[in-house]
Design a protein around this motif. Structure first.
Motif, PDB file in Angstrom:
ATOM      1  N   VAL D 577       3.123  -2.451  14.728  1.00 50.36           N
ATOM      2  CA  VAL D 577       2.711  -1.304  13.307  1.00 50.36           C
ATOM      3  C   VAL D 577       3.513  -1.906  12.446  1.00 50.36           C
ATOM      4  O   VAL D 577       2.494  -2.114  11.147  1.00 50.36           O
ATOM      5  CB  VAL D 577       3.436  -0.532  13.666  1.00 50.36           C
ATOM      6  CG1 VAL D 577       3.789   0.668  12.807  1.00 50.36           C
ATOM      7  CG2 VAL D 577       2.766  -0.281  15.295  1.00 50.36           C
ATOM      8  N   VAL D 578       4.544  -2.942  12.030  1.00 50.49           N
ATOM      9  CA  VAL D 578       5.159  -3.464  11.070  1.00 50.49           C
ATOM     10  C   VAL D 578       4.249  -4.322  10.649  1.00 50.49           C
ATOM     11  O   VAL D 578       4.398  -4.532   9.593  1.00 50.49           O
ATOM     12  CB  VAL D 578       5.928  -4.606  11.154  1.00 50.49           C
ATOM     13  CG1 VAL D 578       7.316  -5.250  10.360  1.00 50.49           C
ATOM     14  CG2 VAL D 578       7.623  -3.038  12.124  1.00 50.49           C
ATOM     15  N   LEU D 579       3.578  -5.278  11.686  1.00 48.82           N
ATOM     16  CA  LEU D 579       2.614  -6.229  10.809  1.00 48.82           C
ATOM     17  C   LEU D 579       1.398  -5.719  10.010  1.00 48.82           C
ATOM     18  O   LEU D 579       1.524  -6.024   8.940  1.00 48.82           O
ATOM     19  CB  LEU D 579       2.440  -7.321  11.647  1.00 48.82           C
ATOM     20  CG  LEU D 579       1.427  -8.887  11.584  1.00 48.82           C
ATOM     21  CD1 LEU D 579       3.053  -9.225  11.284  1.00 48.82           C
ATOM     22  CD2 LEU D 579       0.931  -9.482  12.787  1.00 48.82           C
ATOM     23  N   ALA D 580       1.548  -4.506  10.483  1.00 47.51           N
ATOM     24  CA  ALA D 580       0.284  -3.887   9.808  1.00 47.51           C
ATOM     25  C   ALA D 580       1.141  -2.757   8.433  1.00 47.51           C
ATOM     26  O   ALA D 580       0.241  -3.303   7.836  1.00 47.51           O
ATOM     27  CB  ALA D 580      -0.361  -2.223  10.036  1.00 47.51           C
ATOM     28  N   LYS D 581       1.884  -2.885   8.218  1.00 49.10           N
ATOM     29  CA  LYS D 581       2.730  -2.117   7.399  1.00 49.10           C
ATOM     30  C   LYS D 581       3.081  -3.589   6.396  1.00 49.10           C
ATOM     31  O   LYS D 581       3.089  -3.259   5.274  1.00 49.10           O
ATOM     32  CB  LYS D 581       4.278  -1.625   8.053  1.00 49.10           C
ATOM     33  CG  LYS D 581       3.984  -0.277   8.579  1.00 49.10           C
ATOM     34  CD  LYS D 581       3.866   0.661   7.827  1.00 49.10           C
ATOM     35  CE  LYS D 581       4.278   1.619   8.486  1.00 49.10           C
ATOM     36  NZ  LYS D 581       2.866   3.285   8.312  1.00 49.10           N
ATOM     37  N   VAL D 582       3.516  -4.636   7.576  1.00 54.25           N
ATOM     38  CA  VAL D 582       3.691  -5.906   5.967  1.00 54.25           C
ATOM     39  C   VAL D 582       2.365  -6.334   5.030  1.00 54.25           C
ATOM     40  O   VAL D 582       2.744  -6.597   4.561  1.00 54.25           O
ATOM     41  CB  VAL D 582       4.716  -7.272   6.618  1.00 54.25           C
ATOM     42  CG1 VAL D 582       4.295  -7.925   6.248  1.00 54.25           C
ATOM     43  CG2 VAL D 582       5.508  -7.061   7.171  1.00 54.25           C
ATOM     44  N   LEU D 583       1.324  -6.524   5.719  1.00 58.20           N
ATOM     45  CA  LEU D 583      -0.041  -6.822   5.413  1.00 58.20           C
ATOM     46  C   LEU D 583       0.138  -5.260   4.014  1.00 58.20           C
ATOM     47  O   LEU D 583      -0.529  -5.933   2.881  1.00 58.20           O
ATOM     48  CB  LEU D 583      -1.277  -6.457   5.750  1.00 58.20           C
ATOM     49  CG  LEU D 583      -1.510  -7.717   7.252  1.00 58.20           C
ATOM     50  CD1 LEU D 583      -2.773  -7.100   7.572  1.00 58.20           C
ATOM     51  CD2 LEU D 583      -2.335  -8.361   6.042  1.00 58.20           C
ATOM     52  N   ALA D 584       0.324  -3.836   4.588  1.00 56.61           N
ATOM     53  CA  ALA D 584       0.074  -2.947   3.407  1.00 56.61           C
ATOM     54  C   ALA D 584       1.386  -3.635   1.550  1.00 56.61           C
ATOM     55  O   ALA D 584       0.900  -3.939   0.385  1.00 56.61           O
ATOM     56  CB  ALA D 584       0.654  -1.575   3.750  1.00 56.61           C
ATOM     57  N   ILE D 585       2.595  -3.808   2.292  1.00 54.72           N
ATOM     58  CA  ILE D 585       3.119  -4.926   1.769  1.00 54.72           C
ATOM     59  C   ILE D 585       3.086  -5.675   0.390  1.00 54.72           C
ATOM     60  O   ILE D 585       2.869  -5.722  -0.589  1.00 54.72           O
ATOM     61  CB  ILE D 585       4.376  -4.958   1.953  1.00 54.72           C
ATOM     62  CG1 ILE D 585       5.112  -3.337   2.426  1.00 54.72           C
ATOM     63  CG2 ILE D 585       5.767  -5.481   1.236  1.00 54.72           C
ATOM     64  CD1 ILE D 585       6.488  -3.549   3.791  1.00 54.72           C
ATOM     65  N   VAL D 586       2.168  -6.531   1.367  1.00 52.85           N
ATOM     66  CA  VAL D 586       1.410  -7.412   0.421  1.00 52.85           C
ATOM     67  C   VAL D 586       0.361  -6.978   0.157  1.00 52.85           C
ATOM     68  O   VAL D 586       0.197  -7.528  -1.444  1.00 52.85           O
ATOM     69  CB  VAL D 586       1.383  -8.282   2.167  1.00 52.85           C
ATOM     70  CG1 VAL D 586      -0.196  -9.639   1.519  1.00 52.85           C
ATOM     71  CG2 VAL D 586       2.251  -9.989   2.761  1.00 52.85           C
ATOM     72  N   ASP D 587      -0.685  -6.105   0.230  1.00 49.81           N
ATOM     73  CA  ASP D 587      -1.392  -5.590  -0.620  1.00 49.81           C
ATOM     74  C   ASP D 587      -0.722  -5.485  -2.028  1.00 49.81           C
ATOM     75  O   ASP D 587      -1.054  -5.741  -2.907  1.00 49.81           O
ATOM     76  CB  ASP D 587      -1.982  -5.000   0.206  1.00 49.81           C
ATOM     77  CG  ASP D 587      -3.031  -5.124   1.088  1.00 49.81           C
ATOM     78  OD1 ASP D 587      -3.309  -5.857   0.937  1.00 49.81           O
ATOM     79  OD2 ASP D 587      -4.171  -4.296   1.097  1.00 49.81           O
ATOM     80  N   ARG D 588       0.271  -4.505  -1.560  1.00 43.93           N
ATOM     81  CA  ARG D 588       0.605  -3.864  -2.912  1.00 43.93           C
ATOM     82  C   ARG D 588       2.066  -4.520  -3.604  1.00 43.93           C
ATOM     83  O   ARG D 588       1.797  -4.478  -4.723  1.00 43.93           O
ATOM     84  CB  ARG D 588       1.699  -2.881  -2.549  1.00 43.93           C
ATOM     85  CG  ARG D 588       0.941  -1.001  -1.978  1.00 43.93           C
ATOM     86  CD  ARG D 588       1.470  -0.153  -1.628  1.00 43.93           C
ATOM     87  NE  ARG D 588       0.476   0.840  -0.618  1.00 43.93           N
ATOM     88  CZ  ARG D 588       1.137   1.607   0.203  1.00 43.93           C
ATOM     89  NH1 ARG D 588       2.001   1.519   0.145  1.00 43.93           N
ATOM     90  NH2 ARG D 588      -0.232   2.578   0.610  1.00 43.93           N
ATOM     91  N   LEU D 589       2.546  -4.979  -3.307  1.00 44.72           N
ATOM     92  CA  LEU D 589       3.728  -6.317  -3.658  1.00 44.72           C
ATOM     93  C   LEU D 589       3.287  -7.437  -4.523  1.00 44.72           C
ATOM     94  O   LEU D 589       3.674  -8.046  -5.300  1.00 44.72           O
ATOM     95  CB  LEU D 589       4.846  -5.926  -2.535  1.00 44.72           C
ATOM     96  CG  LEU D 589       5.524  -4.312  -2.832  1.00 44.72           C
ATOM     97  CD1 LEU D 589       7.093  -4.558  -2.029  1.00 44.72           C
ATOM     98  CD2 LEU D 589       5.929  -3.753  -4.566  1.00 44.72           C
ATOM     99  N   ILE D 590       3.057  -7.773  -2.854  1.00 43.73           N
ATOM    100  CA  ILE D 590       3.123  -9.821  -3.509  1.00 43.73           C
ATOM    101  C   ILE D 590       1.742  -9.634  -4.366  1.00 43.73           C
ATOM    102  O   ILE D 590       1.800 -10.414  -5.487  1.00 43.73           O
ATOM    103  CB  ILE D 590       2.665 -10.097  -2.470  1.00 43.73           C
ATOM    104  CG1 ILE D 590       4.332  -9.975  -1.385  1.00 43.73           C
ATOM    105  CG2 ILE D 590       2.635 -12.255  -2.461  1.00 43.73           C
ATOM    106  CD1 ILE D 590       4.065 -10.796  -0.052  1.00 43.73           C
ATOM    107  N   ILE D 591       0.277  -9.313  -3.889  1.00 40.12           N
ATOM    108  CA  ILE D 591      -0.324  -9.571  -4.606  1.00 40.12           C
ATOM    109  C   ILE D 591      -0.326  -9.190  -5.930  1.00 40.12           C
ATOM    110  O   ILE D 591      -0.752  -9.571  -7.140  1.00 40.12           O
ATOM    111  CB  ILE D 591      -1.853  -8.985  -4.219  1.00 40.12           C
ATOM    112  CG1 ILE D 591      -2.006 -10.064  -2.881  1.00 40.12           C
ATOM    113  CG2 ILE D 591      -2.724  -9.152  -4.911  1.00 40.12           C
ATOM    114  CD1 ILE D 591      -3.456  -9.811  -1.806  1.00 40.12           C
ATOM    115  N   ASP D 592      -0.372  -7.292  -6.417  1.00 43.44           N
ATOM    116  CA  ASP D 592       0.551  -7.490  -7.486  1.00 43.44           C
ATOM    117  C   ASP D 592       1.584  -7.720  -7.778  1.00 43.44           C
ATOM    118  O   ASP D 592       1.566  -7.749  -8.481  1.00 43.44           O
ATOM    119  CB  ASP D 592       0.841  -5.290  -6.562  1.00 43.44           C
ATOM    120  CG  ASP D 592      -0.247  -4.607  -6.627  1.00 43.44           C
ATOM    121  OD1 ASP D 592      -1.555  -4.789  -6.763  1.00 43.44           O
ATOM    122  OD2 ASP D 592       0.249  -3.456  -6.858  1.00 43.44           O
TER     123      ASP D 592
END
Lengths: 101, 478, 527, 638
Positions: D577-592
């Protein structure tokens, strides 16, 4: 008529491509973004037309491609019209109801 | 060759485009009919008739090989997948659709079918590009057909994103053409080993992967699938994706598998797709969005079948694709039924418990099939995928294939977790307010049929292969 | 009689399909239909048991099976593999026959135990019957694909049966159960495909487990013992064996893959616990017999010591956990973990006594644990509570209940004369007799018996002896002794446990030949 | 009648008795005694029929034979068990007549008899183990018979668990014989066994025969009804260990034999010492039983199996007699309210009220104390003699064994004297309500007591009261013990002296109207360290409790581990689940973030070149381009 060295065409294509990318990235208005995409496509078209040697394949490709670009813009503007109706803006930043989850 | 000979040759070769012609004629008649009448029944029957005719023509078969001055390449794969597309096209008639905009909608669906079918047959870069654009444009447009705010938003973003990626693909065509002087996919084996040509080839592949919604080119998928009307989504999740994969397979066959770097790259992306799709689906609260991430993961499952050079994977590809198409048509049908009841979020399904067990259990079977559990078609599909990977690996292929197998396996377990959330809500959660709307009997029957077919395909998977053989038996081999 | 196995296998499904068309208000119809379906199964299986030829000389696995039914099921042309051949291939040998009879019996008991399920009875009994078919299917399928189908197909009904009709934390338990076992079964799937690609029948690849056990490998194929293929630098066969070990180990359950079991049991309704403990765990053990040891005898012989170690670990670890529980059902669940450990030890011994003991332990545990869960259900039905601390001195209020509890608790702790002893004794004889295992395996396993005595006796003392006491006054009026229905379930179980304890050859005679061949088959590879 | 049928009758008749208690509604429990009697008479008949050992074997499990064998020792013990069981049945009919659950009582009693008979005829060690367990099981049931009492269930469990631990050792030992390739048939044992199996089997025997460190369970077992204590925990079941040792003793490893000897004498001392200060009449007898069993086990250790079995026999009589006598006393005093009927402090002077009981109790006591003219003396002498002989062979430290045995004799006579005096002689200490008590010795009590008392007198066994041989020896196939040695000869004298001295000492201390006797009613528990240790039986039971609690807390520790395993799983699930969240963060933060970074560059550039700012909505496209570049560079440059 003097044969132009194809390398200049390629330079031009690269410039068009990069300019297109930059415009796509930096403009807030959808219309301008579309202009940027046009630039990229035209860069590619120029590339293809330039390399058309021996047969007409490349040039035909380029012509088709230009036509398609026009269609694409038409579709885009049609959608944009609707967007403008609903959102009263054509500013991409403000078109953001779909949220990422 | 003089003009007359050329025209004669064209006429002779037009036979290979008879399906497309049928569809186009049907589309035009739809437009005309739409001017005259607003009767949805009539329009639907014209649409249906068109597809049946197209199906008939597809059934009749083609002569294999190059056609129309090499710009087309007719293979049995294209014929088979045409059958899938037409079948999917026919099945979306089962979806509920208001009369308003029916003309245009079905027109565009027919166009997207034409685009998809052409794409699979394309040999020259030009035809490939044209058909990609045809599917793309129509896809941009039907994304808007929900006529909702978000639909337009998804549409414009899809368009911008798609336009950039096709532009880049066009750039790739240009590079390959320019450096190697190749204009046909069938000539790709003569590709120049120089860097720009390789880059060009890679850009072309990326363009196709974009259509096939492979990570990282998938960004348009969730928004589009979520906002388009359900029948459009069903078609969008089937036609462009599978057509792109078929073309990709041709490219790989043509390039030859010595070029392992490109297949390795694709396999890496495929694994990434599986992982990303599965994990992202986990955190979705919107049912349709969750399923669309599931569809992304399915692209990852399909990808190795395209890449592996074995006849088993070929068969498995066909089987997986057919099952995938069927499952997607079915799942979006169910999502549509429930959405019209106001069930949109996964948590809304809690209100469905005990209301309609036929619908609920049928949907459960579809979801089970999407996970890939027996006894449903999805299992056989996964089984064939795993079998092909094993076989390919045991015949001495790279260890990446067995890695792929293991990744796919773990993803299957995790996918259970999100697909099962819907039945979990339906059966295991006691909702405060129960939905009491009645579902029409026709919907129930359709739902039951969908699930029965998926079960049947598990117990008699040969149905699909026999169907394939029957289709191909009409092909006149040159 | 020709298709007797098919009748046993498919009859419940047919009844389940018929149920679909009955209006869901008619609760009592469903349970009667279900009972008749399982009774028919039971009668047929007893016929099967009687007709089974006990005097056979077995020289290959293909000669070991009786009542064989083989039909083409799926024949699919498939690329370079050639043809995908999946057969509808059934048969029983001395190992599966007792399990089939046991299954039919326990399933019948389970229906009786489900008698007071009123809520959504239609769905319940349909799922139950589908579950029964798949359990039977696991034991009689000789085609790996068919086996796998049944193996997987147990999950779904089980998921819903626990998830819908279970206790408070049912959804957590059901999902945990589902994920855990699916995880395991996918490992099996991988190995199954690998085996299919490696084993041939004539020219074509085959899913036939019989061919796999007889070792008809395609020369040079990935799982061919002779070819010694490597995967990631490990022997392919060893990797496959490890996968099988994990796959069936989860089902068995083997420590440390057992944590789904207590949760699943605690949340499941009584009849489902009965089936879960009585039969589903046996499917895992059966998989060890048939696949881990049958198809990978070389690996099994090589890693026998590890398997025995895991078995001993399960015995002691499960026993210690049971000792610490306050929830009666959880205690019984952990006792299952402990008892199933003996199956491991027995198998790993690879002697006639050990393997026969493992089989007998399966049968015996298949009778004792359902009874234990029924007994837990008795108290839970009356009070919706099963904390041991909340009860005391039940013996004075419910003597018959206490009688049965004592019988089955003592059967569980291995009192001679009851079936539990025979299984454990044989396993221990096997473990001591074989030279391939360290003597400590045997001694530690024997110590496990003392641990099981500790927790069973402790429970009896706390709940049944002493002054009568129940926690809530409102329970008082429900504290009646066993009803006729409960006795109807427990008496046959008692009789069987006693019969098998005194005359174990009822079971062992029919399995003897097969077990001997099994031991010989695996023993050939003893280092 | 064929042997087979006869043996089956002996073993199975009690089982029929069990059936009859429930089958025949009200009088069933009486009928059961008849079956026991039948079994007893059959075994007597067998005793006279039997010329040579009779054996039957059958294949119980595939490849595993079990069998029974009836030889003379078995036959005579069958008769003993039958007789005692019959007597206890008779006794119980009166003793238990007011108990509502007497059906259950007699059923369990019959079941015990069956198990014990089975144990005696088992030839195969595996079969022996089966009955061994059944005997333990019936003992558990009978100890816990009054399950509503606070102490009974716990005592039953402790007794069973202690036994079980030893049983595990026994089973392991038996199975180890299989591993070594030895036969599991007693009759086929020929050569000396290896050390470990010998030791494990001996430990198993120690468990059932309450040798150290397992002795404590017998004390706990006293929670059961007194007739049960007489039959099971004094006469028969506890002797099973001795019986097993007797059978297997000749084949034990010599080191193990030494261990057996030492354990035996230690237990004998332990029991005798612990018995001295007990106030509970049954506890005195329990510790005395432990002590006597120690004697028998020591006898085995010094290779005097026959003497041990003889002692087993005589002990069965006199100890059962003592227990039943105590039972009569307890039964009578049970009529009092609010007092402990087993507490000797509230007894005294019962001699005149229960004369018959007194006489039989006295006879049995004298036998226990080892006074000449009673059976105990004779059997004890045999063991003592063997111990002397054995010590002579080994020398040095080994003399400690017979010496300690002599000391034990002294202590035994002492506590027996104390017991008899405090219970029967002197003034009554049982309060004022004597009149309310009905003293009644009816035939059900008198007959068993009489039979047992007679069995404790010398002439039953040998005309010579000082002999250590008996008519029973013919059944055991006696090897006469060499008794020429001077010390051995004088040993008889010493032991007579010591036993009489002990009795006299007891009398002088506790005689009626002595200071002790007068203050005994209010006797408080000992305070000194040694006193407390002895009174509490060397805290053996506390040690068991400690082990029990240790195991329980270990179990708690294991559940802690279990929770960690579950925790690990949850952690794995969570990490997905955390990995899924991390992906979301990657989506939001890193790429952003990259986008924002680019935007920042653009802004900086824009400040310079007055271009417009980069827009965040196009980040998807930017991301696409970045991905292109990344993949391209990865493929092309690596």
């Amino acid at each position: 008529m003097n044969e132009l060295d194809p390398i200049y065409h390629l330079y031009l294509a690269a410039v068009l491509f990069s300019a297109g990318v930059f415009v796509v990235m930096s403009k807030r208005n959808v219309v301008f973004v579309l202009v940027g995409i046009e630039l990229i496509l035209n860069g590619a078209n120029l590339l293809i037309a330039t390399f058309s040697r021996g047969n007409l394949n490349g040039q035909i490709f380029a012509i088709f491609s230009i036509v398609l670009t026009v269609c694409e813009v038409a579709v885009a503007l049609a959608i944009l019209l609707n967007i403008y109706k609903k959102y009263t803006t054509s500013n991409l930043d403000e078109v953001r109801e779909l949220r990422n989850e | 060759m003089n003009l007359q000979d050329q025209l004669l040759e064209i006429l002779a070769n037009l036979e290979s485009l008879k399906v497309e012609f049928t569809l186009i004629i049907g589309a035009i008649s739809l437009l005309i009919a739409g001017l005259i009448t607003k009767s949805g029944q009539l329009l639907k029957s014209i649409y249906a008739l068109t597809i049946v005719f197209a199906f008939y023509h597809n059934w009749q078969g083609f002569s294999l090989g190059l056609a129309l001055s090499n710009s087309l390449f007719i293979a049995s794969t294209a014929q088979n997948f045409t059958a899938i597309f037409l079948g999917a096209g026919l099945l979306i008639l089962l979806y509920h659709r208001e009369e308003e905009h029916a003309t245009e909608f079905y027109f565009f669906i027919l166009s997207i079918l034409v685009g998809g079918i052409m794409l699979m047959k394309a040999n020259s870069f030009l035809v490939a590009y044209l058909s990609i654009e045809l599917t793309s444009f129509t896809a941009y447009i039907i994304t808007n057909f929900s006529f909702k705010k978000v639909g337009f938003e998804a549409g414009i973003k899809y368009l911008l994103f798609g336009a950039v990626s096709t532009a880049i693909m066009l750039f790739g065509f240009g590079l390959v053409y320019g450096v190697s002087d190749i204009f046909f996919i069938s000539e790709l084996n003569e590709i120049n080993k120089a860097l720009p040509a390789s880059v060009g080839l890679l850009l072309i592949v990326f363009g196709l992967l974009f259509k096939g919604s492979v990570v990282p080119f998938h960004i348009w998928v969730p928004a589009t699938y979520q906002s388009a009307p359900n029948d459009a989504t069903a078609i969008l999740s089937i036609v462009p994706k599978l057509a792109a994969f078929v073309l990709l397979q041709r490219i790989f066959q043509s390039v030859g598998f010595d070029e392992s770097w490109i297949s390795t790259a694709c396999l890496m992306l495929g694994m990434l797709t599986i992982v990303f799709g599965t994990l992202s689906a986990l955190r979705q609260s919107n049912a349709r969005r969750m399923i669309s991430f599931g569809a992304i993961a399915h692209s990852g499952f399909l990808l190795p079948l395209v890449i592996m050079e074995s006849s088993t994977s070929n068969e498995a590809f066909w089987w997986y694709a057919a099952a995938y198409a069927l499952m997607n048509v079915a799942i979006f049908f169910f999502l549509d039924v429930y959405e019209r009841k106001g069930v949109v979020q996964v948590s809304d399904y809690g209100g469905q418990s005990g209301t309609d067990w036929v619908l609920n259990s049928a949907m459960t079977i579809i979801l089970i099939s999407l996970v890939g559990l027996p006894p449903a078609a999805g299992f056989t599909a996964k089984f064939l995928l795993f079998g092909s990977l094993w076989e390919f690996y045991s015949n001495g292929a790279d260890a990446i294939y067995i890695t792929y197998l293991i990744v796919a396996l773990f993803a299957t377990v995790i996918s259970l977790f999100f697909y099962l959330r819907i039945p979990y809500q339906m059966f295991l959660v006691k909702a405060e307010t129960l939905d009491t709307q009645n579902t029409p009997v026709s919907t129930k029957i359709i739902a039951t049929l969908f699930s029965i077919v998926l079960l049947l395909l598990f117990f008699a998977p040969q149905i699909l292969t026999v169907m394939q053989q029957l289709l191909n038996s009409h092909i006149a081999y040159e | 009689m020709e298709y007797i196995l098919s009748y046993i296998f498919l009859f419940p499904v047919l009844v389940a399909i018929a149920m679909l068309f009955i209006h869901s208000e008619a609760t009592s119809v469903f349970r009667r239909l279900a009972l008749s379906a399982t009774s028919v199964q039971l009668v047929l299986s007893i016929l099967l048991f009687i007709q089974f030829d006990r005097d056979t000389s077995i020289s290959t696995w293909s000669g070991a099976f009786q009542f064989v039914e083989k039909l083409d099921w799926i024949t699919m042309k498939l690329g370079s593999i050639g043809k995908l051949n999946i057969d509808y291939f059934l048969g029983v040998d001395g190992i599966s026959l007792p399990l089939v009879v046991l299954s039919c019996f326990v399933l019948t008991v389970g229906v009786i135990s489900s008698w007071n399920i009123k809520e959504k009875a239609k769905g319940y009994f349909i799922l139950y019957l589908i579950l029964s078919s798949s359990i039977i299917g696991c034991f009689i399928a000789l085609d790996f694909f068919l086996f796998y189908l049944c193996f997987e197909f147990m999950l779904l009904p089980m998921f819903f049966l626990i998830g819908i009709w279970g206790g408070k934390k049912r959804s957590y338990a059901s999902i945990k159960f589902f994920l855990y076992t699916l995880f395991g079964s996918l490992f099996i799937l991988i190995v199954m495909i690998g085996l299919y690609l490696s084993v041939v029948d004539g020219n074509a690849n085959t899913f036939s487990m019989v061919r796999m056990m007889d070792g008809f490998y395609d020369a040079g194929s990935i799982l061919d013992p002779a070819s010694g293929e490597l995967i990631f630098g490990y022997s392919a066969r060893a990797a496959a064996f490890l996968f099988i070990l994990v796959g069936f180990g989860i089902k068995l359950p083997m420590v440390p893959f057992h944590t789904w079991l207590p949760d699943a049991h605690v949340e499941a309704p009584t009849p489902i616990s009965v089936v879960l403990a009585g039969l589903l765990l046996k499917v895992g053990a059966y998989g060890f017999f048939r696949i881990a040891f049958g198809i990978f005898p070389d690996m099994a012989a090589k890693y026998a010591a590890w398997i025995a170690f895991l078995g001993v670990l399960s015995i002691i670890y499960g026993g210690m956990n049971a000792l610490a529980q306050n929830d009666l059902k959880r205690m019984v669940a952990y006792s299952s973990v402990s008892h199933m450990g003996f199956v491991f030890v027995g198998l790993a011994a690879v002697t006639t006594e050990g393997a026969g003991g493992a089989l007998f332990q399966m049968i015996s545990h298949g009778l004792i644990s359902p009874a234990l869960f029924i007994l837990v259900g008795v108290i839970y039905d009356r009070t919706s509570n099963r904390e041991m601390e909340h009860f005391s001195g039940l013996a004075s209020k419910m003597p018959v209940y206490t009688f049965f509890t004592v019988v089955f608790f003592f059967a569980g702790l291995g009192l001679p004369g009851l079936s539990g002893f025979v299984g454990e004794l044989m396993v221990l004889i096997g473990a001591f007799k074989t030279s391939s295992l360290s003597i400590w395996i045997g001694i530690l396993a024997t110590l496990g018996i003392a641990i099981s005595a500790a927790y069973f006796l402790w429970t009896i003392q706390r709940m049944f002896f002493g002054k009568y006491f129940v926690r809530e006054r409102s329970w008082e009026e429900y504290m009646n002794d066993l009803s006729a229905r409960e006795k109807l379930m427990l008496i046959p179980l008692t009789v069987l446990v006693l019969l098998l304890g005194i005359y174990p050859r009822v079971v062992l005679d029919c399995s003897n030949d097969t077990i001997n061949f099994f031991v010989q088959h695996v023993g050939n590879f003893n280092p | 009648m064929s042997m087979e049928a006869l043996i089956s009758l002996i073993v199975l008749l009690p089982l029929l008795g069990l059936g009859s208690t429930y089958a025949l509604n009200h009088s069933g429990w009486r009928v059961s005694a008849a079956f026991i009697a039948g079994s007893f008479f059959c075994s007597v008949y067998l005793l006279f029929q039997l010329d040579s050992p009779y054996m039957v074997r059958w294949e119980w499990l595939p490849n595993l034979q079990v069998g029974i064998s009836a030889d003379k020792p078995a036959a005579i013990l069958l008769a003993l068990v039958g007789l005692l069981s019959l007597l206890v049945h008779l006794f119980s009919m009166e003793y238990m007549k007011d108990d509502t659950a007497k059906q259950r009582y007699f059923a369990k009693l019959a079941f015990f008899t069956f198990s014990m008979m089975g144990l005696l005829v088992s030839d195969s060690l595996i079969l022996l183990f089966v009955f061994w367990e059944l005997v333990g099981f019936s003992s558990y049931l009978l100890i816990g018979f009054w399950f509503k009492k606070d102490s009974a269930p716990g005592s039953a469990r402790m007794a069973f668990m202690v036994n079980k631990v030893a049983d595990v050792a026994l089973l392991a030992g038996i199975l180890m014989l299989l591993r070594e390739g030895d036969s599991t048939f007693v009759s086929e044992l020929g050569e000396t066994l290896f050390f470990l199996p010998s030791l494990l089997i001996a430990i198993g025997a120690f468990g059932k025969s309450a040798q150290l460190p397992f002795s404590g369970w017998i004390v706990k077992a006293m929670a059961g009804p007194t007739p049960i204590s007489a039959l099971i925990h004094a006469a028969t079941m506890v002797a099973a260990g001795v019986y097993l040792l007797f059978r297997i003793g000749p084949f034990l490893d010599s080191q193990v034999l030494a261990i057996v000897t030492i354990t035996g004498i230690a237990t004998a001392m332990y029991g005798a010492l612990s018995a001295i200060t007990q106030n509970d009449i049954k506890k005195v007898l329990a510790y005395s039983t432990i002590s006597q069993l120690g004697y028998m086990v020591m006898g085995i250790g010094v290779s005097a199996g026959e003497a041990s079995i003889f002692h087993l026999w005589t002990h069965a009589f006199f100890k059962a007699g003592l227990f039943l006598g105590a039972g009569v006393v307890i039964h009578t005093l049970h009529q009092r309210e609010n007092s402990d009927p087993q507490d000797m402090r509230q007894m005294g002077g019962i001699r005149s009220k229960l004369p018959w009981t007194f006489v039989s109790f006295l006879v049995c006591s004298l036998a226990l104390a080892g006074i000449p003219f009673f059976s105990g003396f004779m059997s004890k002498e045999g063991i003592l003699l063997a111990a002397w002989t054995w010590a002579e062979q080994i020398g040095t430290w080994a003399y400690l064994v017979p010496d300690l045995a002599l000391v034990t004799i002294l202590i035994t006579a002492f506590y027996v004297g104390r017991l008899v005096i405090l219970v029967f002689l002197g003034e009554s200490r049982y309060g004022t309500s004597v009149d309310a008590i009905k003293f009644d010795e009816n035939a059900y009590f008198k007959i068993p007591l009489t039979v047992l008392a007679i069995g404790s007198i010398w002439f039953v066994y040998n005309i010579n009261p000082l002999a250590h041989t008996s008519i029973l020896d013919s059944f055991f196939g006696l090897v006469s013990i060499d008794s020429d040695s001077f010390i051995a000869q004088s040993g008889v004298g010493i032991s007579i002296f010591l036993s009489i001295a002990g009795a006299v000492l007891a009398f002088s201390l506790f005689k009626p109207k002595s200071a002790f006797s007068l203050g005994y009613r209010d006797n408080v528990l000992p305070n000194s360290f040694g006193g407390r240790v002895i009174y509490n039986g060397f805290y053996l039971i506390n040690a068991y409790r400690l082990i029990g609690t240790t195991i329980h807390s270990t179990a708690q520790g294991v559940t802690w581990v279990e929770k960690r395993i579950d925790g690990l799983l949850h952690f794995l699930a969570m990490s997905v689940v955390v990995l899924a969240k991390v992906l979301a963060i990657v989506d939001r933060l890193i790429i952003d973030g990259i986008v924002n970074f680019l935007a920042w560059i653009a802004r900086v550039l824009g400040n310079v070149t007055s271009l417009v700012h980069a827009r965040e909505s196009q980040w998807q496209i930017i991301w696409l381009l970045i991905a292109f570049v990344l993949i391209l560079s990865w493929i092309l440059f690596f």
